[in-house]
Write an enzyme that holds these catalytic residues in place. Structure first.
Site, PDB file in Angstrom:
ATOM      1  CG  HIS A  71      -1.034  -3.063  -3.486  1.00  0.00           C
ATOM      2  ND1 HIS A  71      -1.150  -2.570  -2.208  1.00  0.00           N
ATOM      3  CD2 HIS A  71       0.159  -2.602  -3.967  1.00  0.00           C
ATOM      4  CE1 HIS A  71      -0.063  -1.846  -1.919  1.00  0.00           C
ATOM      5  NE2 HIS A  71       0.742  -1.851  -2.961  1.00  0.00           N
ATOM      6  CB  CYS A  93       3.748  -3.900  -4.555  1.00  0.00           C
ATOM      7  SG  CYS A  93       3.787  -2.167  -4.131  1.00  0.00           S
TER       8      CYS A  93
HETATM    9  N1  LIG Z   1       5.943  -2.488   1.091  1.00  0.00           N
HETATM   10  C1  LIG Z   1       5.741  -2.921  -0.148  1.00  0.00           C
HETATM   11  O1  LIG Z   1       4.644  -3.368  -0.540  1.00  0.00           O
HETATM   12  C2  LIG Z   1       6.848  -2.885  -1.128  1.00  0.00           C
HETATM   13  C3  LIG Z   1       6.684  -3.516  -2.343  1.00  0.00           C
HETATM   14  C4  LIG Z   1       7.699  -3.494  -3.276  1.00  0.00           C
HETATM   15  C5  LIG Z   1       8.860  -2.841  -2.948  1.00  0.00           C
HETATM   16  N2  LIG Z   1       9.013  -2.207  -1.745  1.00  0.00           N
HETATM   17  C6  LIG Z   1      10.268  -1.547  -1.469  1.00  0.00           C
HETATM   18  O2  LIG Z   1      10.993  -2.262  -0.467  1.00  0.00           O
HETATM   19  C7  LIG Z   1      11.770  -1.354   0.298  1.00  0.00           C
HETATM   20  C8  LIG Z   1      11.428  -1.509   1.785  1.00  0.00           C
HETATM   21  O3  LIG Z   1      10.055  -1.265   1.987  1.00  0.00           O
HETATM   22  P1  LIG Z   1       9.341  -1.530   3.378  1.00  0.00           P
HETATM   23  O4  LIG Z   1       7.900  -1.381   3.094  1.00  0.00           O
HETATM   24  O5  LIG Z   1       9.828  -2.770   4.024  1.00  0.00           O
HETATM   25  O6  LIG Z   1       9.890  -0.255   4.244  1.00  0.00           O
HETATM   26  P2  LIG Z   1       9.982  -0.096   5.830  1.00  0.00           P
HETATM   27  O7  LIG Z   1       8.936  -0.901   6.517  1.00  0.00           O
HETATM   28  O8  LIG Z   1       9.996   1.376   6.060  1.00  0.00           O
HETATM   29  O9  LIG Z   1      11.415  -0.711   6.213  1.00  0.00           O
HETATM   30  C9  LIG Z   1      12.615  -0.141   5.773  1.00  0.00           C
HETATM   31  C10 LIG Z   1      13.777  -1.027   6.177  1.00  0.00           C
HETATM   32  O10 LIG Z   1      14.984  -0.464   5.660  1.00  0.00           O
HETATM   33  C11 LIG Z   1      15.917  -0.340   6.718  1.00  0.00           C
HETATM   34  N3  LIG Z   1      16.821   0.787   6.529  1.00  0.00           N
HETATM   35  C12 LIG Z   1      16.493   2.092   6.371  1.00  0.00           C
HETATM   36  N4  LIG Z   1      17.620   2.846   6.266  1.00  0.00           N
HETATM   37  C13 LIG Z   1      18.658   1.995   6.363  1.00  0.00           C
HETATM   38  C14 LIG Z   1      20.065   2.152   6.341  1.00  0.00           C
HETATM   39  N5  LIG Z   1      20.638   3.364   6.192  1.00  0.00           N
HETATM   40  N6  LIG Z   1      20.846   1.067   6.462  1.00  0.00           N
HETATM   41  C15 LIG Z   1      20.286  -0.157   6.626  1.00  0.00           C
HETATM   42  N7  LIG Z   1      18.966  -0.381   6.653  1.00  0.00           N
HETATM   43  C16 LIG Z   1      18.152   0.676   6.521  1.00  0.00           C
HETATM   44  C17 LIG Z   1      15.061  -0.137   7.956  1.00  0.00           C
HETATM   45  O11 LIG Z   1      15.822  -0.417   9.100  1.00  0.00           O
HETATM   46  P3  LIG Z   1      15.556   0.372  10.496  1.00  0.00           P
HETATM   47  O12 LIG Z   1      14.329  -0.253  11.086  1.00  0.00           O
HETATM   48  O13 LIG Z   1      16.800   0.097  11.240  1.00  0.00           O
HETATM   49  O14 LIG Z   1      15.360   1.823  10.139  1.00  0.00           O
HETATM   50  C18 LIG Z   1      13.953  -1.151   7.685  1.00  0.00           C
HETATM   51  O15 LIG Z   1      14.408  -2.438   8.009  1.00  0.00           O
HETATM   52  C19 LIG Z   1      11.467   0.028  -0.263  1.00  0.00           C
HETATM   53  O16 LIG Z   1      12.442   0.322  -1.239  1.00  0.00           O
HETATM   54  C20 LIG Z   1      10.125  -0.147  -0.927  1.00  0.00           C
HETATM   55  O17 LIG Z   1       9.913   0.772  -1.960  1.00  0.00           O
HETATM   56  C21 LIG Z   1       8.041  -2.241  -0.834  1.00  0.00           C
END
Ligand SMILES: NC(=O)c1ccc[n+]([C@@H]2O[C@H](COP(=O)([O-])OP(=O)(O)OC[C@H]3O[C@@H](n4cnc5c(N)ncnc54)[C@H](OP(=O)(O)O)[C@@H]3O)[C@@H](O)[C@H]2O)c1
Length: 344
Positions: A242, A130
């Protein structure tokens, strides 16, 4: 017929934002499916005016899916992205798993859209971190004008960048401060409420953190391998948005007025820069917005051709979900993919 799009991680911060953005932009999808872990099977998530029932990843058949927007973390992506790509869907992944793979393009459409064709090697396209996404949107037009030599950046990263549990932690800790309750730390190594933490992701051997290393590696891959960058990444008690204090040294001279002009015309950038109280953008104001906001552009007279500026963007949108949807649009607009069902 339109495309079938799967959103993996649909219950998470980024996944929910992806669903919102697909609906807002009236993405040419006939069908959108929401997918998460087994524990979320049957949970309802919002997609425009509709609600979608979440399906479990482990049981899902991707053979009629055209585009898979993946935001379920690195471990899930490592296992599932190749399997999904093998079923003929293009995977656009938000984790760091594939970003540094030479056979996977790392794309910010405003900056290096042409590199998207490289998706054919593995069927996977990576989204940058990000903090990198908003930074390269601002740096690219300046680089085109005056060639960047070196960047020194300090980030002020919101808790939503660490997922939904991290947002809950800031909320719970803040509540505990006011109610004299116990402050519990789970996701962050120290208290984040009314504090900040100069540490994101794991430490590397040289003392930098992996988050800082990612910015260096990603800017080289997306913008120019010759650019030198040093970063200090800090988590701050802000829910969304950010911020970055950016100092840039150029090969060629560039004035503040020229930088303003260039950034005003640059895709994805908005300049808000008045020398008065409130004449700049803060993270609170950028939440829910698509732009990368630039404020406080000034000359750095301590180096030959130097500029310093402030850069703010919604990390869940340009930093993740919006960028992923823009990549999907890029594939469609450039006719690099066609809908499977139409072809049948
Ligand atoms: N947040 C940011 O600003 C940002 C920016 C760039 C990249 N990212 C990346 O994007 C990804 C997600 O981030 P987030 O902030 O959205 O995280 P989050 O809010 O913790 O959400 C994680 C998601 O992944 C799912 N998940 C986890 N384990 C799983 C599995 N075994 N099978 C299927 N689905 C699964 C979760 O489902 P459940 O609810 O069912 O557990 C949830 O939908 C990460 O890799 C992060 O590094 C995030």
């Amino acid at each position: 017929m339109g495309f079938k799009v799967a959103v993996v991680g649909a219950t998470g911060n980024v996944g929910r934002e992806m669903l919102d953005i697909l609906a807002e932009r009236t993405f040419p999808a006939d069908e959108v499916v929401a997918i998460a872990s087994r524990k979320s099977q049957g949970v309802e998530v919002t997609f425009g005016e509709k609600t979608l029932k979440v399906k479990a990843l482990e049981h899902y058949d991707f053979s009629d899916v055209d585009i898979c927007l993946m935001s379920a973390g690195s471990a899930v992506s490592k296992e599932w992205s190749p399997k999904i790509a093998a079923q003929g869907a293009v995977v656009i992944d938000n984790s760091s798993c594939w970003r540094y793979d030479a056979d996977v393009p790392l794309i910010v459409p405003e900056v290096n859209a042409d590199a998207v064709v490289g998706f054919r090697k593995r069927g996977i396209i990576a989204n940058p971190n990000c903090s990198t996404a908003q930074l390269v949107v601002a740096l690219k037009p300046l680089h085109d004008k005056a060639r960047i030599k070196r960047v020194v950046v300090a980030t002020y990263q919101s808790v939503s960048g660490a997922g939904k549990d991290a947002m809950d932690e800031l909320f719970e800790q803040t509540k505990a401060v006011y109610t004299l309750g116990e402050i519990e730390t789970k996701k962050f190594p120290k208290r984040i409420a009314f504090n900040l933490i100069p540490h994101i992701d794991v430490f590397m051997e040289d003392g930098y953190t992996k988050e800082e290393w990612k910015m260096v590696a990603e800017i080289k891959k997306i913008l120019d391998p010759k650019i030198k960058l040093t970063a200090t990444c800090v988590r701050v008690p802000v829910f969304i948005g950010h911020s970055e204090a950016v100092n840039v040294e150029f090969e060629e001279p560039i004035t503040v007025d020229e930088a303003h002009d260039i950034l005003r015309k640059a895709p994805g950038c908005l300049v808000i820069d008045k020398h008065e109280p409130g004449g700049y953008i803060t993270p609170y104001e950028c939440a829910g917005e698509d732009a990368t906001y630039i404020s406080r552009v000034r000359e750095d007279s301590t180096v030959e051709n130097g500029l310093t500026f402030w850069c703010v963007s919604d990390n869940l949108r340009k930093g993740a979900a919006l960028n992923a949807v823009q990549i999907a649009e890029c594939l469609i607009n450039r006719k690099l993919i066609s809908a499977k069902r139409k072809a049948a």
